[in-house]
Design a protein around this motif. Structure first.
Motif: not given
Ligand SMILES: N[C@@H](CCC(=O)N[C@@H](CS)C(=O)NCC(=O)O)C(=O)O
Length: 209
Positions: A9, A38, A51-52, A66-67, A100
């Motif tokens: 992603t 996750q 979240r990843i 958090e990326s 972000m």
């Molecule tokens: N603000 C977080 C957003 C991370 C995020 O939304 N990751 C998504 C994939 S792009 C995810 O892990 N989704 C899993 C879920 O919604 O359960 C970051 O930038 O790390």
């Protein structure tokens, strides 16, 4: 050695691209979010927001989720891809935070409503598509006469670029944003970006306009 927990992603690719650009050794662990991996208790210990992406730096045992925070951590660890001080540092920070707080959440909604749930809410499709166009316009104006969003190629470009790589999902015609198209194409040609894009697995080539 860094452990990277990620998926195919935009948020995940930010970190694999940064690791490749910085030539830091890392091991990728695929967290398949379509299988709810996750939510596994072991993953929640390092990423409590389920979240990843997330990383563990085995040099010091530190985990970061958090990326945006991960990108800052990697830039500070290496002293690269973000100036250490001065105005240049805040130019990187402001565009990183713009990604972000704006690009990620808003384009994420476009993916949800326009790509995956078309017709369920015309209101939401209009709202987020309009916001996507506005954000592409902001980026296009910023990139007029420039090669990167801050003074030099940085973690801010690396944060924004993977979201633009989904321009087809967002139904964006990059010909309408010529500066974004030039910047996107240039970054797509970087070998480190091509390697980072294919983590944690190869799901096809980088989409080109
Ligand atoms: N603000 C977080 C957003 C991370 C995020 O939304 N990751 C998504 C994939 S792009 C995810 O892990 N989704 C899993 C879920 O919604 O359960 C970051 O930038 O790390």
């Amino acid at each position: 050695m860094i452990d990277l927990y990620t998926w195919t992603t935009p948020n995940g690719r930010k970190v694999s691209i940064a690791l490749e650009e910085l030539e830091l050794p890392y091991t990728t662990h695929a967290i398949d979010i379509s299988k709810d991996e996750q939510f596994a208790p072991d993953f929640l210990k390092i990423s409590p927001n389920n979240r990843i992406p997330a990383i563990v730096d085995n040099d010091n045992g530190l985990s970061v989720f958090e990326s945006g925070a991960i990108l800052i951590y990697l830039a500070e660890k290496t002293g690269k891809l973000m100036p250490k001080e001065g105005e240049g540092r805040y130019r990187v920070m402001e565009w990183l935070m713009w990604q972000m707080g704006g690009v990620g959440p808003m384009l994420g909604q476009v993916h949800h409503f326009v790509k995956y749930n078309k017709g369920k809410s015309v209101y939401a499709e209009d709202r987020y598509s309009k916001e996507a166009l506005r954000l592409y316009g902001v980026l296009d104006r910023r990139l007029e006469g420039r090669e990167s969003v801050a003074d030099e190629y940085s973690i801010a470009d690396i944060a924004i670029w993977p979201w633009i790589s989904r321009f087809e999902w967002q139904e964006i015609n990059l010909d309408k944003f010529p500066n974004v198209k030039r910047w996107y194409t240039a970054i797509a040609s970087r070998p480190a970006v091509q390697r980072g894009y294919k983590q944690p697995k190869d799901v096809g080539d980088i989409p080109m306009p």
